[in-house]
Design a protein around this motif. Structure first.
Motif, PDB file in Angstrom:
ATOM      1  N   ILE A  39       0.848  -1.194   0.000  1.00 14.53           N
ATOM      2  CA  ILE A  39       0.000   0.000   0.000  1.00 14.53           C
ATOM      3  C   ILE A  39       0.885   1.246   0.000  1.00 14.53           C
ATOM      4  O   ILE A  39       1.749   1.400   0.861  1.00 14.53           O
ATOM      5  N   THR A  40       0.678   2.113  -0.995  1.00 17.75           N
ATOM      6  CA  THR A  40       1.506   3.320  -1.143  1.00 17.75           C
ATOM      7  C   THR A  40       0.713   4.611  -0.945  1.00 17.75           C
ATOM      8  O   THR A  40       1.294   5.679  -0.870  1.00 17.75           O
ATOM      9  N   ALA A  41      -0.612   4.518  -0.870  1.00 16.82           N
ATOM     10  CA  ALA A  41      -1.426   5.720  -0.657  1.00 16.82           C
ATOM     11  C   ALA A  41      -1.006   6.374   0.658  1.00 16.82           C
ATOM     12  O   ALA A  41      -0.873   5.684   1.666  1.00 16.82           O
ATOM     13  N   PRO A  42      -0.775   7.697   0.642  1.00 18.45           N
ATOM     14  CA  PRO A  42      -0.278   8.377   1.847  1.00 18.45           C
ATOM     15  C   PRO A  42      -1.156   8.177   3.080  1.00 18.45           C
ATOM     16  O   PRO A  42      -0.659   8.139   4.196  1.00 18.45           O
ATOM     17  N   GLU A  43      -2.451   8.019   2.867  1.00 16.64           N
ATOM     18  CA  GLU A  43      -3.368   7.853   3.998  1.00 16.64           C
ATOM     19  C   GLU A  43      -3.720   6.392   4.267  1.00 16.64           C
ATOM     20  O   GLU A  43      -4.558   6.109   5.110  1.00 16.64           O
ATOM     21  N   GLY A  44      -3.070   5.468   3.542  1.00 14.08           N
ATOM     22  CA  GLY A  44      -3.380   4.051   3.729  1.00 14.08           C
ATOM     23  C   GLY A  44      -4.748   3.719   3.148  1.00 14.08           C
ATOM     24  O   GLY A  44      -5.265   4.441   2.301  1.00 14.08           O
ATOM     25  N   LEU A  45      -5.329   2.630   3.620  1.00 18.04           N
ATOM     26  CA  LEU A  45      -6.663   2.250   3.137  1.00 18.04           C
ATOM     27  C   LEU A  45      -7.723   2.784   4.094  1.00 18.04           C
ATOM     28  O   LEU A  45      -8.136   2.118   5.026  1.00 18.04           O
ATOM     29  N   HIS A  46      -8.133   4.020   3.850  1.00 15.35           N
ATOM     30  CA  HIS A  46      -9.192   4.632   4.659  1.00 15.35           C
ATOM     31  C   HIS A  46     -10.518   4.457   3.911  1.00 15.35           C
ATOM     32  O   HIS A  46     -10.626   3.634   3.007  1.00 15.35           O
ATOM     33  N   ALA A  47     -11.524   5.229   4.256  1.00 15.03           N
ATOM     34  CA  ALA A  47     -12.881   5.023   3.738  1.00 15.03           C
ATOM     35  C   ALA A  47     -12.991   5.026   2.211  1.00 15.03           C
ATOM     36  O   ALA A  47     -13.579   4.125   1.632  1.00 15.03           O
ATOM     37  N   ARG A  48     -12.418   6.022   1.529  1.00 15.25           N
ATOM     38  CA  ARG A  48     -12.578   6.103   0.077  1.00 15.25           C
ATOM     39  C   ARG A  48     -11.930   4.917  -0.643  1.00 15.25           C
ATOM     40  O   ARG A  48     -12.582   4.262  -1.453  1.00 15.25           O
ATOM     41  N   PRO A  49     -10.655   4.595  -0.367  1.00 17.09           N
ATOM     42  CA  PRO A  49     -10.058   3.436  -1.045  1.00 17.09           C
ATOM     43  C   PRO A  49     -10.783   2.125  -0.708  1.00 17.09           C
ATOM     44  O   PRO A  49     -10.940   1.271  -1.575  1.00 17.09           O
ATOM     45  N   CYS A  50     -11.211   1.980   0.529  1.00 16.82           N
ATOM     46  CA  CYS A  50     -11.946   0.768   0.911  1.00 16.82           C
ATOM     47  C   CYS A  50     -13.235   0.651   0.109  1.00 16.82           C
ATOM     48  O   CYS A  50     -13.580  -0.425  -0.382  1.00 16.82           O
ATOM     49  N   THR A  51     -13.930   1.775  -0.038  1.00 25.42           N
ATOM     50  CA  THR A  51     -15.171   1.786  -0.809  1.00 25.42           C
ATOM     51  C   THR A  51     -14.905   1.411  -2.262  1.00 25.42           C
ATOM     52  O   THR A  51     -15.654   0.631  -2.861  1.00 25.42           O
ATOM     53  N   LEU A  52     -13.832   1.940  -2.839  1.00 30.87           N
ATOM     54  CA  LEU A  52     -13.481   1.609  -4.227  1.00 30.87           C
ATOM     55  C   LEU A  52     -13.247   0.106  -4.386  1.00 30.87           C
ATOM     56  O   LEU A  52     -13.738  -0.508  -5.337  1.00 30.87           O
ATOM     57  N   LEU A  53     -12.507  -0.482  -3.457  1.00 32.41           N
ATOM     58  CA  LEU A  53     -12.200  -1.912  -3.545  1.00 32.41           C
ATOM     59  C   LEU A  53     -13.441  -2.774  -3.347  1.00 32.41           C
ATOM     60  O   LEU A  53     -13.689  -3.709  -4.110  1.00 32.41           O
ATOM     61  N   VAL A  54     -14.219  -2.460  -2.320  1.00 34.77           N
ATOM     62  CA  VAL A  54     -15.428  -3.249  -2.039  1.00 34.77           C
ATOM     63  C   VAL A  54     -16.403  -3.168  -3.218  1.00 34.77           C
ATOM     64  O   VAL A  54     -16.950  -4.176  -3.657  1.00 34.77           O
ATOM     65  N   THR A  55     -16.582  -1.961  -3.762  1.00 35.85           N
ATOM     66  CA  THR A  55     -17.475  -1.772  -4.906  1.00 35.85           C
ATOM     67  C   THR A  55     -16.981  -2.551  -6.125  1.00 35.85           C
ATOM     68  O   THR A  55     -17.780  -3.120  -6.871  1.00 35.85           O
ATOM     69  N   ALA A  56     -15.675  -2.603  -6.320  1.00 35.39           N
ATOM     70  CA  ALA A  56     -15.094  -3.307  -7.476  1.00 35.39           C
ATOM     71  C   ALA A  56     -15.310  -4.817  -7.407  1.00 35.39           C
ATOM     72  O   ALA A  56     -15.530  -5.460  -8.429  1.00 35.39           O
ATOM     73  N   VAL A  57     -15.243  -5.392  -6.212  1.00 31.21           N
ATOM     74  CA  VAL A  57     -15.321  -6.861  -6.094  1.00 31.21           C
ATOM     75  C   VAL A  57     -16.726  -7.402  -5.848  1.00 31.21           C
ATOM     76  O   VAL A  57     -16.984  -8.572  -6.074  1.00 31.21           O
ATOM     77  N   THR A  58     -17.642  -6.546  -5.399  1.00 32.72           N
ATOM     78  CA  THR A  58     -18.994  -7.007  -5.064  1.00 32.72           C
ATOM     79  C   THR A  58     -19.721  -7.732  -6.207  1.00 32.72           C
ATOM     80  O   THR A  58     -20.386  -8.738  -5.960  1.00 32.72           O
ATOM     81  N   PRO A  59     -19.598  -7.290  -7.468  1.00 30.82           N
ATOM     82  CA  PRO A  59     -20.321  -7.991  -8.543  1.00 30.82           C
ATOM     83  C   PRO A  59     -19.832  -9.417  -8.830  1.00 30.82           C
ATOM     84  O   PRO A  59     -20.531 -10.188  -9.478  1.00 30.82           O
ATOM     85  N   PHE A  60     -18.650  -9.768  -8.370  1.00 31.40           N
ATOM     86  CA  PHE A  60     -18.091 -11.094  -8.652  1.00 31.40           C
ATOM     87  C   PHE A  60     -18.688 -12.142  -7.722  1.00 31.40           C
ATOM     88  O   PHE A  60     -19.013 -11.853  -6.570  1.00 31.40           O
ATOM     89  N   SER A  61     -18.783 -13.372  -8.223  1.00 26.89           N
ATOM     90  CA  SER A  61     -19.354 -14.446  -7.396  1.00 26.89           C
ATOM     91  C   SER A  61     -18.297 -15.156  -6.548  1.00 26.89           C
ATOM     92  O   SER A  61     -18.627 -15.819  -5.575  1.00 26.89           O
ATOM     93  N   SER A  62     -17.029 -15.013  -6.900  1.00 29.53           N
ATOM     94  CA  SER A  62     -15.958 -15.669  -6.147  1.00 29.53           C
ATOM     95  C   SER A  62     -15.852 -15.125  -4.726  1.00 29.53           C
ATOM     96  O   SER A  62     -16.183 -13.967  -4.470  1.00 29.53           O
TER      97      SER A  62
END
Length: 89
Positions: free
Chosen positions: A7-30
């Protein structure tokens, strides 16, 4: 299937990056897990991911298993790199 990121984002994985990741993976069935400090959480759970408290410089592993695991890992890689959240290890 697994992939490791630093992780290289200066603020780490806070609310916005977490939301981006969760939103990206939610449509997948795996099933998809984020592993940090030997603790695994469902990457489809925003609260689970945020509770990890992942800071800059942390190394995380994304693990997926299921019919669309390759596409899921590819999407996670795309989001992490294109949004400047981290780099592949």
């Amino acid at each position: 299937m697994k992939k490791v990121f630093k992780i290289t984002a200066p603020e780490g994985l806070h609310a916005r990056p977490c939301t981006l990741l969760v939103t990206a993976v939610t449509p997948f069935s795996s099933d998809v897990q984020l592993i940090y400090n030997d603790k695994s959480v469902n990457l489809k759970s925003i609260m689970g991911v945020m509770a990890q408290g992942i800071s800059t410089g942390s190394v995380v592993t994304i693990s997926a298993s299921g019919v669309d695991e390759e596409a899921l890992i590819s999407k996670v890689t795309e989001v992490i790199t294109s949004e400047g959240l981290g780099v592949e290890c």
